[in-house]
Design a protein around this motif. Structure first.
Motif, PDB file in Angstrom:
ATOM      1  N   LYS A 127       1.696 -16.131  -9.054  1.00 45.23           N
ATOM      2  CA  LYS A 127       1.018 -17.253  -8.420  1.00 45.23           C
ATOM      3  C   LYS A 127      -0.316 -16.819  -7.806  1.00 45.23           C
ATOM      4  CE  LYS A 127       5.214 -19.839  -7.201  1.00 45.23           C
ATOM      5  NZ  LYS A 127       5.995 -20.455  -6.085  1.00 45.23           N
ATOM      6  N   TYR A 128      -0.422 -15.535  -7.450  1.00 45.84           N
ATOM      7  CA  TYR A 128      -1.640 -15.006  -6.827  1.00 45.84           C
ATOM      8  C   TYR A 128      -2.096 -13.766  -7.599  1.00 45.84           C
ATOM      9  CZ  TYR A 128      -1.016 -18.192  -2.913  1.00 45.84           C
ATOM     10  OH  TYR A 128      -0.904 -19.323  -2.149  1.00 45.84           O
ATOM     11  N   PRO A 129      -2.712 -13.967  -8.777  1.00 40.26           N
ATOM     12  CA  PRO A 129      -3.098 -12.821  -9.608  1.00 40.26           C
ATOM     13  C   PRO A 129      -4.124 -11.901  -8.964  1.00 40.26           C
ATOM     14  CG  PRO A 129      -3.978 -14.889 -10.493  1.00 40.26           C
ATOM     15  CD  PRO A 129      -2.986 -15.264  -9.437  1.00 40.26           C
ATOM     16  N   ALA A 130      -4.903 -12.405  -7.992  1.00 38.94           N
ATOM     17  CA  ALA A 130      -5.849 -11.511  -7.315  1.00 38.94           C
ATOM     18  C   ALA A 130      -5.123 -10.388  -6.579  1.00 38.94           C
ATOM     19  CB  ALA A 130      -6.712 -12.313  -6.329  1.00 38.94           C
ATOM     20  N   TRP A 131      -3.845 -10.614  -6.262  1.00 43.68           N
ATOM     21  CA  TRP A 131      -3.045  -9.623  -5.551  1.00 43.68           C
ATOM     22  C   TRP A 131      -2.195  -8.764  -6.504  1.00 43.68           C
ATOM     23  CZ3 TRP A 131      -3.274  -8.855  -0.281  1.00 43.68           C
ATOM     24  CH2 TRP A 131      -3.936  -9.837   0.469  1.00 43.68           C
ATOM     25  N   THR A 132      -2.532  -8.763  -7.778  1.00 48.45           N
ATOM     26  CA  THR A 132      -1.783  -7.968  -8.745  1.00 48.45           C
ATOM     27  C   THR A 132      -1.748  -6.498  -8.337  1.00 48.45           C
ATOM     28  OG1 THR A 132      -2.491  -9.436 -10.541  1.00 48.45           O
ATOM     29  CG2 THR A 132      -1.663  -7.254 -11.166  1.00 48.45           C
ATOM     30  N   PRO A 133      -0.571  -5.867  -8.337  1.00 46.12           N
ATOM     31  CA  PRO A 133      -0.538  -4.430  -8.022  1.00 46.12           C
ATOM     32  C   PRO A 133      -1.179  -3.605  -9.131  1.00 46.12           C
ATOM     33  CG  PRO A 133       1.637  -5.206  -8.697  1.00 46.12           C
ATOM     34  CD  PRO A 133       0.767  -6.429  -8.574  1.00 46.12           C
ATOM     35  N   THR A 134      -2.088  -2.715  -8.739  1.00 43.90           N
ATOM     36  CA  THR A 134      -2.733  -1.811  -9.690  1.00 43.90           C
ATOM     37  C   THR A 134      -2.708  -0.396  -9.137  1.00 43.90           C
ATOM     38  OG1 THR A 134      -4.952  -2.099  -8.724  1.00 43.90           O
ATOM     39  CG2 THR A 134      -4.286  -3.640 -10.481  1.00 43.90           C
ATOM     40  N   TRP A 135      -2.837   0.550 -10.055  1.00 41.75           N
ATOM     41  CA  TRP A 135      -2.931   1.960  -9.699  1.00 41.75           C
ATOM     42  C   TRP A 135      -4.157   2.490 -10.443  1.00 41.75           C
ATOM     43  CZ3 TRP A 135       1.259  -0.883 -10.865  1.00 41.75           C
ATOM     44  CH2 TRP A 135       2.307  -0.947  -9.923  1.00 41.75           C
ATOM     45  N   ASP A 136      -5.280   2.525  -9.762  1.00 40.98           N
ATOM     46  CA  ASP A 136      -6.570   2.796 -10.399  1.00 40.98           C
ATOM     47  C   ASP A 136      -6.782   4.300 -10.528  1.00 40.98           C
ATOM     48  OD1 ASP A 136      -9.180   2.886 -11.266  1.00 40.98           O
ATOM     49  OD2 ASP A 136      -9.895   1.368  -9.863  1.00 40.98           O
ATOM     50  N   PRO A 137      -6.924   4.816 -11.747  1.00 38.88           N
ATOM     51  CA  PRO A 137      -7.176   6.257 -11.920  1.00 38.88           C
ATOM     52  C   PRO A 137      -8.406   6.747 -11.161  1.00 38.88           C
ATOM     53  CG  PRO A 137      -6.588   5.248 -14.024  1.00 38.88           C
ATOM     54  CD  PRO A 137      -6.779   4.125 -13.043  1.00 38.88           C
ATOM     55  N   VAL A 147      -4.229   3.888   4.098  1.00 38.82           N
ATOM     56  CA  VAL A 147      -4.242   3.835   2.637  1.00 38.82           C
ATOM     57  C   VAL A 147      -3.015   4.579   2.136  1.00 38.82           C
ATOM     58  CG1 VAL A 147      -5.447   4.540   0.539  1.00 38.82           C
ATOM     59  CG2 VAL A 147      -6.747   3.651   2.485  1.00 38.82           C
ATOM     60  N   HIS A 148      -2.147   3.871   1.420  1.00 35.74           N
ATOM     61  CA  HIS A 148      -0.906   4.483   0.942  1.00 35.74           C
ATOM     62  C   HIS A 148      -1.208   5.433  -0.214  1.00 35.74           C
ATOM     63  CE1 HIS A 148       3.165   4.925  -0.629  1.00 35.74           C
ATOM     64  NE2 HIS A 148       3.586   4.454   0.545  1.00 35.74           N
ATOM     65  N   PRO A 149      -0.558   6.591  -0.257  1.00 37.37           N
ATOM     66  CA  PRO A 149      -0.894   7.574  -1.290  1.00 37.37           C
ATOM     67  C   PRO A 149      -0.471   7.199  -2.700  1.00 37.37           C
ATOM     68  CG  PRO A 149       0.917   8.360   0.075  1.00 37.37           C
ATOM     69  CD  PRO A 149       0.391   7.134   0.745  1.00 37.37           C
ATOM     70  N   THR A 150       0.545   6.332  -2.876  1.00 39.35           N
ATOM     71  CA  THR A 150       1.085   6.136  -4.227  1.00 39.35           C
ATOM     72  C   THR A 150       1.387   4.694  -4.603  1.00 39.35           C
ATOM     73  OG1 THR A 150       3.347   6.534  -3.399  1.00 39.35           O
ATOM     74  CG2 THR A 150       2.141   8.437  -4.273  1.00 39.35           C
ATOM     75  N   SER A 151       1.352   3.746  -3.697  1.00 43.20           N
ATOM     76  CA  SER A 151       1.807   2.388  -4.015  1.00 43.20           C
ATOM     77  C   SER A 151       0.751   1.598  -4.771  1.00 43.20           C
ATOM     78  CB  SER A 151       2.172   1.645  -2.730  1.00 43.20           C
ATOM     79  OG  SER A 151       1.015   1.347  -1.978  1.00 43.20           O
ATOM     80  N   GLY A 152       1.162   0.460  -5.323  1.00 47.27           N
ATOM     81  CA  GLY A 152       0.230  -0.448  -5.955  1.00 47.27           C
ATOM     82  C   GLY A 152      -0.654  -1.124  -4.926  1.00 47.27           C
ATOM     83  N   ALA A 153      -1.852  -1.534  -5.359  1.00 53.32           N
ATOM     84  CA  ALA A 153      -2.804  -2.215  -4.483  1.00 53.32           C
ATOM     85  C   ALA A 153      -3.621  -3.173  -5.328  1.00 53.32           C
ATOM     86  CB  ALA A 153      -3.721  -1.214  -3.785  1.00 53.32           C
ATOM     87  N   PRO A 154      -4.137  -4.269  -4.741  1.00 50.25           N
ATOM     88  CA  PRO A 154      -5.066  -5.113  -5.502  1.00 50.25           C
ATOM     89  C   PRO A 154      -6.256  -4.282  -5.949  1.00 50.25           C
ATOM     90  CG  PRO A 154      -4.394  -6.184  -3.447  1.00 50.25           C
ATOM     91  CD  PRO A 154      -3.904  -4.769  -3.374  1.00 50.25           C
ATOM     92  N   LEU A 155      -6.805  -4.603  -7.102  1.00 48.68           N
ATOM     93  CA  LEU A 155      -7.888  -3.805  -7.668  1.00 48.68           C
ATOM     94  C   LEU A 155      -9.049  -3.696  -6.684  1.00 48.68           C
ATOM     95  CD1 LEU A 155      -8.810  -2.282 -10.192  1.00 48.68           C
ATOM     96  CD2 LEU A 155      -9.879  -4.410 -10.983  1.00 48.68           C
TER      97      LEU A 155
END
Length: 398
Positions: A38-48, A148-156
């Motif tokens: 419902k809120y794609p802006a909040w999609t979890p990402t793990w950015d290299p 800032v969490h070391p490993t969790s997903g975050a919005p891009l």
């Protein structure tokens, strides 16, 4: 034996190799799950790009906004439309009629004190998820620097937000319970940091019935102990680590934003605003009581873990809907997710975490704390964690 970290599931915060995907060069959830958000802006990402791009903050003296709060809470709770309900006599309050996004700085100070006094406060009908990322971050910075969490997903592009995401799979519960009887994992967030969180905000984006968050009061858990046990525990130090969580993330194909860290914290923590003591130990990150032999440390930790696991007359449950925000004091509370559904519903939420003071064991230690002394302690962490029990006793306990 001390129960290993595998009981503490990171499945809702970590990338899953083979199940998730890479989209535009960034690790993210599968296309099927993405389409259901419902809120794609909040999609979890793990950015290299964020691989080892952050460092742990240097020691700083935290100014707790609870000191400036009005104990009558007139600024925060005096409106005619405001209603409050205690979740239990000592722990937890539910509030309606207060819009968090509209609070003034003075009201935020009252909020800090309310959260610290009640442990956890549940706010209904909130519009936080409709605000911009920058607005929410600026709101949170009133209470302290953002973690800032070391490993969790975050919005891009928004590493200050921690995303919790339960995939829409009917097999989720089946897989979880294939080898264990329950998924309860009492923990306090990221206690391995040199200065772990204080005021913590958790907002629901998308959910259905179930998945309550349970909270347990470690002030009450400490006060339940006998004077003899309190005397034994006061002053003991515990090694906390992020290394197992980091290893879990690597094994699942995710990223690490920071170098894994060990920290040494007091087993009994002093809360400078409440002027009370609490147990500061949890299965997720607490590994060993320093100055004790292996069997002694394991036996005492297992006693404390069992005490906390079974202290359900010092706990409350927060029920979720899609416009609920819950704020708690991460210094004094443990919490756990509740896996009580076998549907294909998604559960999507975000956490904003503010950093508080270095855990200390007494008011005297709090008053004597300096950034310079803390730097020296941090430098000795690895050395101190390897000292044999007799030498540790002579150096720090005697």
């Amino acid at each position: 034996m001390v129960v290993p970290l595998t009981v503490y599931s990171n499945s809702d915060i970590h990338f899953r190799k083979g199940e998730d995907t890479i989209r535009n060069g960034v690790y993210s959830i599968s296309d099927d799950n993405y389409k259901r958000l419902k809120y794609p802006a909040w999609t979890p990402t793990w950015d290299p790009k964020h691989q080892m791009a952050f460092t742990n903050p240097k020691p700083f003296r935290h100014t707790d906004r609870g000191y400036f709060g009005d104990p009558t809470f007139q600024n925060l709770l005096s409106g005619e439309e405001v209603q409050t309900r205690k979740l239990s006599p000592k722990l937890g309050t539910e509030v309606t009629g207060v819009q968090l996004s509209a609070l003034t700085p003075r009201q935020k100070d009252d909020l800090a004190l309310l959260v610290e006094q009640r442990g956890v406060v549940v706010f209904r009908d909130q519009d936080f998820k409709d605000q911009s990322f920058d607005f929410i971050k600026d709101w949170g910075k009133h209470f302290g620097p953002l973690h800032v969490h070391p490993t969790s997903g975050a919005p891009l592009g928004q590493p200050e937000f921690h995303i919790t995401f339960r995939r829409g799979s009917r097999d989720e519960a089946k897989k979880t319970f294939a080898n264990k009887l329950n998924n309860i994992s009492w923990h306090s967030d990221v206690t391995y940091e040199t200065q772990p969180p204080g005021i913590t905000l958790f907002g629901m984006l998308q959910t259905d019935v179930g998945g309550d968050t349970q909270f347990l009061d470690t002030v009450e858990a400490y006060e339940r102990l006998s004077p003899t046990m309190k005397k034994l525990l006061d002053g003991l130090k515990v090694l906390h680590t992020s290394k197992d969580q980091a290893s879990n993330a690597r094994q699942q194909g995710g990223i690490e934003r920071k170098t894994p860290i060990d920290s040494i914290h007091p087993l009994v923590r002093y809360h400078p605003v409440l002027k009370k003591k609490c147990l500061f130990v949890n299965r997720a990150f607490s590994r060993r009581i320093l100055g004790l032999k292996e069997e002694e440390s394991q036996a005492l930790l297992n006693f404390l873990f069992r005490h906390l696991d079974t202290c359900l007359d010092a706990h409350v449950r927060a029920q979720w809907d899609e416009r609920t925000i819950t704020i708690w004091d991460n210094r004094r509370l443990l919490h756990t997710a509740t896996l009580d559904w076998d549907s294909d519903n998604l559960r999507h939420a975000f956490r904003l975490t503010t950093i508080a003071e270095r855990p200390i064991g007494s008011e005297e230690e709090f008053n004597e704390w300096t950034e310079e002394l803390e730097e020296e302690k941090i430098k000795r962490t690895e050395e101190d964690s390897l000292i044999p029990p007799y030498e540790y006793y002579e150096r720090y306990y005697k």
